[in-house]
Design a protein around this motif. Structure first.
Motif, PDB file in Angstrom:
ATOM      1  N   ASN A  30      57.412  22.926 143.513  1.00  0.00           N
ATOM      2  CA  ASN A  30      56.428  24.014 143.561  1.00  0.00           C
ATOM      3  C   ASN A  30      57.075  25.348 143.915  1.00  0.00           C
ATOM      4  OD1 ASN A  30      54.517  22.105 142.947  1.00  0.00           O
ATOM      5  ND2 ASN A  30      53.559  22.075 144.968  1.00  0.00           N
ATOM      6  N   ILE A  31      57.987  25.321 144.873  1.00  0.00           N
ATOM      7  CA  ILE A  31      58.676  26.558 145.259  1.00  0.00           C
ATOM      8  C   ILE A  31      59.474  27.114 144.078  1.00  0.00           C
ATOM      9  CG2 ILE A  31      60.525  27.493 146.714  1.00  0.00           C
ATOM     10  CD1 ILE A  31      59.518  25.659 148.957  1.00  0.00           C
ATOM     11  N   LYS A  32      60.076  26.223 143.302  1.00  0.00           N
ATOM     12  CA  LYS A  32      60.897  26.652 142.160  1.00  0.00           C
ATOM     13  C   LYS A  32      60.061  27.196 141.003  1.00  0.00           C
ATOM     14  CE  LYS A  32      64.778  23.576 143.177  1.00  0.00           C
ATOM     15  NZ  LYS A  32      65.516  22.352 142.767  1.00  0.00           N
ATOM     16  N   LEU A  33      58.727  27.110 141.111  1.00  0.00           N
ATOM     17  CA  LEU A  33      57.866  27.737 140.106  1.00  0.00           C
ATOM     18  C   LEU A  33      57.925  29.252 140.211  1.00  0.00           C
ATOM     19  CD1 LEU A  33      54.668  25.466 140.370  1.00  0.00           C
ATOM     20  CD2 LEU A  33      56.414  25.419 138.579  1.00  0.00           C
ATOM     21  N   GLY A  34      58.398  29.749 141.353  1.00  0.00           N
ATOM     22  CA  GLY A  34      58.496  31.188 141.557  1.00  0.00           C
ATOM     23  C   GLY A  34      59.640  31.802 140.781  1.00  0.00           C
ATOM     24  N   LYS A  35      59.587  33.102 140.614  1.00  0.00           N
ATOM     25  CA  LYS A  35      60.621  33.816 139.882  1.00  0.00           C
ATOM     26  C   LYS A  35      61.906  33.855 140.695  1.00  0.00           C
ATOM     27  CE  LYS A  35      57.472  36.627 137.135  1.00  0.00           C
ATOM     28  NZ  LYS A  35      57.766  35.844 135.932  1.00  0.00           N
ATOM     29  N   ILE A  36      63.017  33.981 139.983  1.00  0.00           N
ATOM     30  CA  ILE A  36      64.328  33.973 140.625  1.00  0.00           C
ATOM     31  C   ILE A  36      64.554  35.282 141.371  1.00  0.00           C
ATOM     32  CG2 ILE A  36      66.813  33.931 140.208  1.00  0.00           C
ATOM     33  CD1 ILE A  36      66.245  32.179 137.755  1.00  0.00           C
ATOM     34  N   VAL A  37      65.051  35.169 142.581  1.00  0.00           N
ATOM     35  CA  VAL A  37      65.484  36.333 143.348  1.00  0.00           C
ATOM     36  C   VAL A  37      66.761  35.932 144.081  1.00  0.00           C
ATOM     37  CG1 VAL A  37      64.059  35.699 145.349  1.00  0.00           C
ATOM     38  CG2 VAL A  37      64.807  38.060 145.063  1.00  0.00           C
ATOM     39  N   ASP A  38      67.731  36.823 144.087  1.00  0.00           N
ATOM     40  CA  ASP A  38      69.033  36.518 144.678  1.00  0.00           C
ATOM     41  C   ASP A  38      69.025  36.854 146.161  1.00  0.00           C
ATOM     42  OD1 ASP A  38      71.655  35.939 145.170  1.00  0.00           O
ATOM     43  OD2 ASP A  38      72.480  37.706 144.150  1.00  0.00           O
ATOM     44  N   THR A 291      52.780  31.986 140.144  1.00  0.00           N
ATOM     45  CA  THR A 291      53.994  31.907 139.321  1.00  0.00           C
ATOM     46  C   THR A 291      54.579  33.286 139.037  1.00  0.00           C
ATOM     47  OG1 THR A 291      52.559  31.765 137.380  1.00  0.00           O
ATOM     48  CG2 THR A 291      53.433  29.699 138.248  1.00  0.00           C
ATOM     49  N   ASP A 292      53.867  34.345 139.374  1.00  0.00           N
ATOM     50  CA  ASP A 292      54.394  35.702 139.233  1.00  0.00           C
ATOM     51  C   ASP A 292      55.169  36.127 140.474  1.00  0.00           C
ATOM     52  OD1 ASP A 292      53.031  35.943 136.769  1.00  0.00           O
ATOM     53  OD2 ASP A 292      51.203  36.529 137.827  1.00  0.00           O
ATOM     54  N   LEU A 293      55.013  35.382 141.568  1.00  0.00           N
ATOM     55  CA  LEU A 293      55.741  35.682 142.803  1.00  0.00           C
ATOM     56  C   LEU A 293      57.124  35.060 142.731  1.00  0.00           C
ATOM     57  CD1 LEU A 293      52.845  34.895 145.306  1.00  0.00           C
ATOM     58  CD2 LEU A 293      53.585  37.162 144.543  1.00  0.00           C
ATOM     59  N   ASN A 294      58.028  35.498 143.607  1.00  0.00           N
ATOM     60  CA  ASN A 294      59.355  34.884 143.608  1.00  0.00           C
ATOM     61  C   ASN A 294      59.379  33.656 144.512  1.00  0.00           C
ATOM     62  OD1 ASN A 294      60.304  35.637 146.380  1.00  0.00           O
ATOM     63  ND2 ASN A 294      60.244  37.734 145.582  1.00  0.00           N
ATOM     64  N   TRP A 295      60.441  32.882 144.399  1.00  0.00           N
ATOM     65  CA  TRP A 295      60.492  31.589 145.094  1.00  0.00           C
ATOM     66  C   TRP A 295      60.526  31.752 146.618  1.00  0.00           C
ATOM     67  CZ3 TRP A 295      64.555  30.274 148.282  1.00  0.00           C
ATOM     68  CH2 TRP A 295      65.743  30.987 148.144  1.00  0.00           C
ATOM     69  N   VAL A 296      61.078  32.862 147.125  1.00  0.00           N
ATOM     70  CA  VAL A 296      61.093  33.082 148.576  1.00  0.00           C
ATOM     71  C   VAL A 296      59.670  33.313 149.082  1.00  0.00           C
ATOM     72  CG1 VAL A 296      61.923  34.564 150.444  1.00  0.00           C
ATOM     73  CG2 VAL A 296      63.450  33.976 148.553  1.00  0.00           C
ATOM     74  N   GLN A 297      58.869  34.053 148.328  1.00  0.00           N
ATOM     75  CA  GLN A 297      57.480  34.279 148.715  1.00  0.00           C
ATOM     76  C   GLN A 297      56.699  32.969 148.739  1.00  0.00           C
ATOM     77  OE1 GLN A 297      56.892  37.186 145.568  1.00  0.00           O
ATOM     78  NE2 GLN A 297      56.521  38.812 147.065  1.00  0.00           N
ATOM     79  N   LEU A 298      56.981  32.080 147.790  1.00  0.00           N
ATOM     80  CA  LEU A 298      56.301  30.785 147.764  1.00  0.00           C
ATOM     81  C   LEU A 298      56.757  29.910 148.933  1.00  0.00           C
ATOM     82  CD1 LEU A 298      56.253  29.952 143.938  1.00  0.00           C
ATOM     83  CD2 LEU A 298      54.597  31.234 145.314  1.00  0.00           C
ATOM     84  N   MET A 299      58.044  29.994 149.280  1.00  0.00           N
ATOM     85  CA  MET A 299      58.526  29.266 150.453  1.00  0.00           C
ATOM     86  C   MET A 299      57.884  29.824 151.713  1.00  0.00           C
ATOM     87  SD  MET A 299      62.418  28.345 151.623  1.00  0.00           S
ATOM     88  CE  MET A 299      62.945  30.055 151.755  1.00  0.00           C
ATOM     89  N   ASN A 300      57.698  31.139 151.774  1.00  0.00           N
ATOM     90  CA  ASN A 300      56.970  31.763 152.888  1.00  0.00           C
ATOM     91  C   ASN A 300      55.608  31.122 153.071  1.00  0.00           C
ATOM     92  OD1 ASN A 300      57.926  35.327 152.802  1.00  0.00           O
ATOM     93  ND2 ASN A 300      59.080  33.504 153.316  1.00  0.00           N
TER      94      ASN A 300
END
Length: 434
Positions: A30-38, A291-300
């Motif tokens: 689920n977290i990986k559904l987010g957009k990539i951010v470095d 799914t428009d958010l990045n993966w860090v936001q989803l982990m948050n």
């Protein structure tokens, strides 16, 4: 313990750990559904963040009472569970207190475990009193009804039971008590069992032993459904947190690319960039769904402890506005879970006619935010509700032109006049003479 007990224990352990791994894989997916951010830069700073905030609990003690109690529970949870190693060995091989060969060090360990268990028991009782008797306001916001409220209570009850079972197991273990092998707390319980015969004491000790390990496995798997998932995710969440100065907002790459295109006299505005290239213009500005958010936001969202420190410090919430930063994170997690279940059911995401915006989070909540960063500063595990709010605002403004009339007028003036006011281009600097 006979072989049937060993086999039963092995099956129970296998099922408990297997179910836990299965659920962790779902969360990872689920977290990986987010957009990539470095977030691979400044590794030393990130490691320091993780050590100081997740491990050292440095932000928790800003509110001393709850902070110190939380540290006791946290340290107790980590250290006492070392005892689980011995329980697993005993359960699989039919031994009894197999680590006794450590001698004096074992006595020290068990003594430390018992003292910590007692302190944890006292701490969670105080936590319960703060919630249910003193009724501290941040635990009773409107989003803290139903399961969110009960979830916190379930965990407190779990911890009370597990600590009590641990002490009861030690107190009724006659051989263990007879050698006085590090039992400073359980020995005070022994007088309550003086009139019990050896068989009854053995039955109580075995029952407490089994219930303790079953309780640990249930607790482990309950984490997936609970806010207490932060026990695990606080570490990566603090490591990958945003290290930019507070208040510095990110730029949308799609907007940057469009501006570069506008300023390039040789560019063909009607030419489309190759699919997947850096110059490809994204199909959406901002975020309307998870799914428009990045993966860090989803982990948050998964890491949120629902402690309410963010909401209790939010000026918009304190003045009666709809916004609650805690609710933003809870609603994001709820929507992400709904998307995950959709994928589980269909093999891929099938449009369900819902999205995070409007179906979960109302525009009124987003526009109430003053972008002061109080919520980010207060969060004990470095969660960033503001980033989600700003991305959803961007969608409202840039995709739907759904800003307030005053804001739309200002942006129209900037576009047409180069200034926020309705001045002619030639008069746009007149304000300096007023």
């Amino acid at each position: 313990m006979n072989y049937i007990d060993n086999i039963l224990f092995a099956v129970l352990l296998f099922l408990g750990i297997g179910f836990f791994i299965r659920n962790i894989k779902k969360i990872s997916r689920n977290i990986k559904l987010g957009k990539i951010v470095d977030r691979s830069d400044r590794k030393k700073n990130r490691l320091k963040n993780m050590v100081m905030i997740a491990l050292g609990q440095s932000k928790m003690v800003k509110r001393p009472i709850s902070g110190i109690l939380h540290i006791i529970v946290y340290v107790g949870f980590i250290i006492i569970n070392i005892e689980v190693i011995e329980i697993i060995i005993d359960g699989l091989f039919g031994t009894h207190r197999v680590l006794r060969f450590l001698g004096g060090f074992y006595s020290f360990l068990i003594g430390s475990f018992e003292i910590l268990a007692f302190l944890v028991l006292v701490s969670v009782i105080v936590f319960w009193i703060r919630r249910m008797v003193l009724r501290i306001p941040r635990f009773w916001n409107k989003e803290m009804k139903g399961f969110p409220k009960n979830d916190a209570l379930y965990i407190l009850y779990f911890e009370m039971i597990l600590m009590s079972l641990f002490l009861l197991m030690n107190a009724t273990d006659v051989p263990f008590q007879q050698v006085n092998a590090g039992n400073p707390i359980s020995q005070f319980l022994v007088p309550f069992f003086e009139n019990f015969n050896a068989g009854t004491l053995f039955l109580i000790e075995r029952s407490a032993w089994w219930l303790h390990i079953i309780g640990v496995l249930i607790f482990l798997n309950y984490l997936y459904y609970s806010k207490h998932l932060h026990i695990l995710l606080a570490f990566p969440n603090t490591y990958f947190a945003n290290l930019n100065p507070i208040g510095q907002l990110t730029n949308l790459e799609a907007v940057t690319n469009e501006v570069k295109l506008m300023m390039d006299p040789t560019a063909d505005p009607f030419a489309s960039a190759p699919e997947g290239s850096e110059d490809e213009v994204l199909g959406k500005f901002g975020a309307s769904d998870v799914t428009d958010l990045n993966w860090v936001q989803l982990m948050n969202a998964y890491t949120c402890t629902e402690c309410g420190r963010c909401t209790s410090s939010c000026p918009a919430n304190l003045t009666g506005k709809e916004l609650s930063p805690r609710a933003i994170m809870m609603k994001t997690r709820d929507r992400l879970e709904e998307v995950g279940k959709n994928i589980d059911k269909n093999g891929e995401f099938k449009d369900d006619g819902k999205q995070l915006l409007n179906d979960y989070i109302a525009p009124e909540e987003l526009w109430a935010c003053t972008s002061c960063n109080a919520c980010v500063e207060e969060c004990p595990v470095n969660i960033d509700p503001l980033s989600i709010i700003m991305d959803m605002r961007r969608y409202l403004v840039m995709e739907q032109s759904a800003a307030s009339p005053e804001l739309n007028m200002m942006m129209t003036n900037i576009e047409n006049n180069g200034a926020p006011w309705q001045y002619n281009q030639m008069d746009r600097l007149n304000w300096k003479d007023e």
